[in-house]
Motif scaffolding. Structure first.
Motif, short mmCIF file in Angstrom:
data_model
loop_
_atom_site.label_atom_id
_atom_site.label_comp_id
_atom_site.label_asym_id
_atom_site.label_seq_id
_atom_site.Cartn_x
_atom_site.Cartn_y
_atom_site.Cartn_z
N GLY A 1 82.85 -33.94 -4.89
CA GLY A 1 82.17 -33.06 -3.96
C GLY A 1 81.99 -31.64 -4.45
N GLU A 2 82.42 -31.38 -5.68
CA GLU A 2 82.38 -30.02 -6.23
C GLU A 2 81.50 -29.91 -7.47
OE1 GLU A 2 83.97 -27.33 -4.86
OE2 GLU A 2 84.57 -28.65 -3.22
N THR A 3 81.54 -30.91 -8.32
CA THR A 3 80.86 -30.85 -9.61
C THR A 3 79.38 -31.24 -9.44
OG1 THR A 3 82.92 -31.49 -10.69
CG2 THR A 3 80.88 -31.65 -12.00
N PRO A 4 78.45 -30.30 -9.72
CA PRO A 4 77.03 -30.64 -9.60
C PRO A 4 76.64 -31.74 -10.60
CG PRO A 4 77.32 -28.26 -9.78
CD PRO A 4 78.64 -28.90 -10.09
N THR A 5 75.77 -32.63 -10.14
CA THR A 5 75.26 -33.70 -11.02
C THR A 5 73.75 -33.65 -11.15
OG1 THR A 5 75.11 -35.23 -9.15
CG2 THR A 5 77.15 -35.27 -10.46
N GLY A 6 73.10 -32.83 -10.35
CA GLY A 6 71.65 -32.76 -10.41
C GLY A 6 71.09 -31.86 -9.34
N SER A 7 69.76 -31.84 -9.30
CA SER A 7 69.04 -30.99 -8.37
C SER A 7 67.78 -31.71 -7.93
CB SER A 7 68.70 -29.67 -9.06
OG SER A 7 68.19 -28.73 -8.17
N VAL A 8 67.62 -31.91 -6.63
CA VAL A 8 66.46 -32.62 -6.11
C VAL A 8 65.53 -31.62 -5.40
CG1 VAL A 8 67.56 -33.29 -3.92
CG2 VAL A 8 65.67 -34.61 -4.78
N HIS A 9 64.23 -31.80 -5.64
CA HIS A 9 63.21 -31.00 -4.98
C HIS A 9 62.08 -31.93 -4.57
CE1 HIS A 9 65.35 -28.15 -7.56
NE2 HIS A 9 65.18 -27.33 -6.54
N ILE A 10 61.68 -31.83 -3.31
CA ILE A 10 60.50 -32.53 -2.84
C ILE A 10 59.49 -31.44 -2.54
CG2 ILE A 10 59.53 -34.10 -1.14
CD1 ILE A 10 62.35 -35.25 -0.75
N PRO B 1 63.79 -23.23 -15.07
CA PRO B 1 64.67 -22.58 -16.05
C PRO B 1 65.83 -23.43 -16.55
CG PRO B 1 64.09 -21.03 -14.32
CD PRO B 1 63.57 -22.38 -13.89
N ASN B 2 66.48 -24.19 -15.68
CA ASN B 2 67.59 -25.04 -16.14
C ASN B 2 67.08 -26.12 -17.09
OD1 ASN B 2 69.81 -23.86 -14.72
ND2 ASN B 2 69.09 -24.84 -12.86
N TYR B 3 65.93 -26.67 -16.81
CA TYR B 3 65.35 -27.68 -17.71
C TYR B 3 65.03 -27.03 -19.06
CZ TYR B 3 62.44 -31.12 -19.90
OH TYR B 3 61.95 -32.01 -20.81
N GLN B 4 64.38 -25.88 -19.02
CA GLN B 4 64.01 -25.19 -20.25
C GLN B 4 65.23 -24.84 -21.11
OE1 GLN B 4 60.85 -24.11 -21.59
NE2 GLN B 4 60.26 -25.78 -20.24
N ALA B 5 66.35 -24.55 -20.46
CA ALA B 5 67.57 -24.17 -21.19
C ALA B 5 68.40 -25.37 -21.65
CB ALA B 5 68.42 -23.25 -20.32
N GLY B 6 68.04 -26.59 -21.21
CA GLY B 6 68.76 -27.78 -21.64
C GLY B 6 69.89 -28.21 -20.73
N ALA B 7 69.93 -27.71 -19.49
CA ALA B 7 71.00 -28.09 -18.57
C ALA B 7 70.84 -29.52 -18.04
CB ALA B 7 71.05 -27.12 -17.39
N TYR B 8 69.63 -30.03 -18.07
CA TYR B 8 69.38 -31.36 -17.52
C TYR B 8 69.24 -32.40 -18.63
CZ TYR B 8 68.23 -28.67 -13.33
OH TYR B 8 68.27 -27.82 -12.27
N ARG B 9 69.73 -33.60 -18.36
CA ARG B 9 69.62 -34.69 -19.34
C ARG B 9 68.32 -35.46 -19.17
NH1 ARG B 9 71.18 -39.97 -17.25
NH2 ARG B 9 72.23 -39.70 -15.27
N ASP B 10 67.80 -35.53 -17.92
CA ASP B 10 66.52 -36.20 -17.70
C ASP B 10 65.95 -35.79 -16.36
OD1 ASP B 10 67.39 -38.11 -15.58
OD2 ASP B 10 68.48 -39.09 -17.20
N TYR C 1 63.78 -35.09 -9.42
CA TYR C 1 65.24 -35.11 -9.48
C TYR C 1 65.67 -34.84 -10.91
CZ TYR C 1 70.09 -36.66 -8.91
OH TYR C 1 71.47 -36.72 -8.90
N HIS C 2 66.17 -33.62 -11.13
CA HIS C 2 66.72 -33.23 -12.42
C HIS C 2 68.18 -33.67 -12.45
CE1 HIS C 2 63.45 -30.12 -12.11
NE2 HIS C 2 63.37 -30.35 -13.41
N ARG C 3 68.55 -34.49 -13.43
CA ARG C 3 69.94 -34.95 -13.57
C ARG C 3 70.64 -34.09 -14.62
NH1 ARG C 3 70.00 -40.57 -11.62
NH2 ARG C 3 67.85 -41.24 -11.36
N ALA D 1 61.90 -30.27 0.72
CA ALA D 1 63.36 -30.38 0.68
C ALA D 1 63.85 -29.96 -0.69
CB ALA D 1 63.81 -31.81 1.00
N ARG D 2 65.10 -29.56 -0.73
CA ARG D 2 65.71 -29.15 -2.00
C ARG D 2 67.21 -29.17 -1.86
NH1 ARG D 2 64.78 -22.67 -2.59
NH2 ARG D 2 66.04 -23.00 -4.43
N GLY D 3 67.89 -29.27 -2.99
CA GLY D 3 69.34 -29.14 -2.95
C GLY D 3 70.01 -29.87 -4.09
N PRO D 4 71.26 -29.49 -4.35
CA PRO D 4 72.04 -30.09 -5.43
C PRO D 4 72.69 -31.41 -5.02
CG PRO D 4 73.32 -28.37 -4.40
CD PRO D 4 71.97 -28.36 -3.73
N THR D 5 72.93 -32.25 -6.02
CA THR D 5 73.75 -33.44 -5.83
C THR D 5 75.09 -33.19 -6.53
OG1 THR D 5 72.79 -34.53 -7.79
CG2 THR D 5 71.78 -35.02 -5.64
#
Length: 182
Positions: free
Chosen positions: A46-55, A72-81, A6-8, A37-41
């Protein structure tokens, strides 16, 4: 071995995520056969993405770390943790095999963060909205650390009720939707 990743999102990272959407999807395409499974949180709006989950089913913890940290989003700094844990697929299916399909109703990611002894280690009876369900585990698969669920429910409280409320240090409920290319 199955893993939940879970990328936040980092606050304000939406423009960067939008810029990298094709790179993200292309990266995930490489794992299409391994994804459970996969998908955004999303935020409450209901509009603003807060993360991305992948199982994902990968050979070992090192492969899971590579999957999580080369994204790629992690590498670019889009995720906080990143929350990365072994996971056990108690339903034995992918989200694409969920009888309820992709549409209709609200969907949630529920994370029960462990405290004390294991709880909710079997599929609860009577929840036909379960999309994915399983325990969060240590890298060696021996220590229970919590429970992760993808569920279709009427509202966040009903989603939270899938887990035993007073047995977790914290329960997070996130709006979630089926992911992948549109």
């Amino acid at each position: 071995m199955e893993f939940l990743c879970y990328h936040r999102d980092r606050p304000g990272s939406l423009p960067l995520r939008e810029e990298l959407v094709e790179a993200h999807w292309s990266y995930m395409d490489q794992y299409a056969e391994q994804l459970i499974a996969r998908g955004p949180t999303f935020a409450e709006d209901g509009e603003t993405p807060t993360g991305s989950v992948h199982i994902v089913d990968l050979p070992d913890p090192a492969a899971a770390r590579a999957f999580a940290f080369e994204e790629p989003n992690y590498q670019a700094g889009a995720y906080r943790d990143v929350l990365l844990r072994r996971w056990r697929n108690l339903l034995g299916r992918t989200m694409w095999e969920f009888p309820g399909g992709r549409t209709g109703g609200n969907r949630y990611l529920v994370l029960g963060l462990g405290s004390g002894g294991p709880v909710d280690v079997t599929v609860p009876p009577g929840y036909d909205g379960l999309i994915a369900y399983g325990p969060l585990l240590s890298d060696d698969g021996e220590t229970w650390l919590g429970t992760a669920v993808l569920v279709r429910a009427t509202d966040p409280d009903a989603a939270r009720a899938v887990l035993t409320e007073d047995r977790y240090a914290d329960i997070e409920v996130h709006d979630w939707e089926f992911g992948g290319r549109r």
